[in-house]
Design an enzyme around this catalytic site. Sequence first.
Site, PDB file in Angstrom:
ATOM      1  CG  PHE A  98      -0.253  -0.045   2.546  1.00 18.34           C
ATOM      2  CD1 PHE A  98       0.306   1.083   3.124  1.00 18.34           C
ATOM      3  CD2 PHE A  98      -0.166  -1.255   3.232  1.00 18.34           C
ATOM      4  CE1 PHE A  98       0.950   1.018   4.357  1.00 18.34           C
ATOM      5  CE2 PHE A  98       0.471  -1.334   4.468  1.00 18.34           C
ATOM      6  CZ  PHE A  98       1.033  -0.188   5.028  1.00 18.34           C
ATOM      7  CB  THR A 150      -6.306   1.440  10.729  1.00 22.19           C
ATOM      8  OG1 THR A 150      -5.297   1.506  11.737  1.00 22.19           O
ATOM      9  CG2 THR A 150      -5.734   1.921   9.414  1.00 22.19           C
ATOM     10  NE  ARG A 158      -7.578   6.540  11.581  1.00 25.29           N
ATOM     11  CZ  ARG A 158      -6.471   6.001  12.067  1.00 25.29           C
ATOM     12  NH1 ARG A 158      -6.537   5.008  12.938  1.00 25.29           N
ATOM     13  NH2 ARG A 158      -5.300   6.445  11.676  1.00 25.29           N
ATOM     14  CG  HIS A 205       0.058   9.504  11.268  1.00 25.86           C
ATOM     15  ND1 HIS A 205       0.475   8.225  10.998  1.00 25.86           N
ATOM     16  CD2 HIS A 205       0.971  10.037  12.133  1.00 25.86           C
ATOM     17  CE1 HIS A 205       1.612   8.002  11.659  1.00 25.86           C
ATOM     18  NE2 HIS A 205       1.932   9.089  12.351  1.00 25.86           N
TER      19      HIS A 205
END
Length: 141
Positions: free
Chosen positions: A59, A93, A104, A117
């Site tokens: 990724f 995540t 998130r 982050h």
Amino acid sequence: MAIERTLSIVKPDAVAKNVIGKIYDRFESAGLKIVAAKMKQLSRAEAEGFYAVHKERPFFKDLVDFMVSGPVMIQALEGENAVLKNRELMGATDPKKAEAGTIRADFAESIDANAVHGSDSVENAAIEVAYFFAASEISSR
């Protein structure tokens, strides 16, 4: 309890949604202080250097492409157990797996465009803060 410092980045997707202030409110409401901050358009070299630990991962290119796709807001946060506290505020995540009420879950669209982050350890936090901020740019308060 230990006073720690951690690095946080509001990623291009969240900057584009104009939710920086809402995210900052989460930090401050949790007792974290913003001790340094800057908005920046990352160069490809800066993004590759920052995420060098992921260089061999599949990724990596997409992550770098995303991080240079628009401006980011970079901040150093300080407070008791800042690293863990920030990670709890961020959530998983993958925003689909993030607990309701986390950054998130509330602001991210996907595992790639996941809004923020945050440093994953005290050791990495020190390295990451130093990557973006000179000591003279940090004002403990």
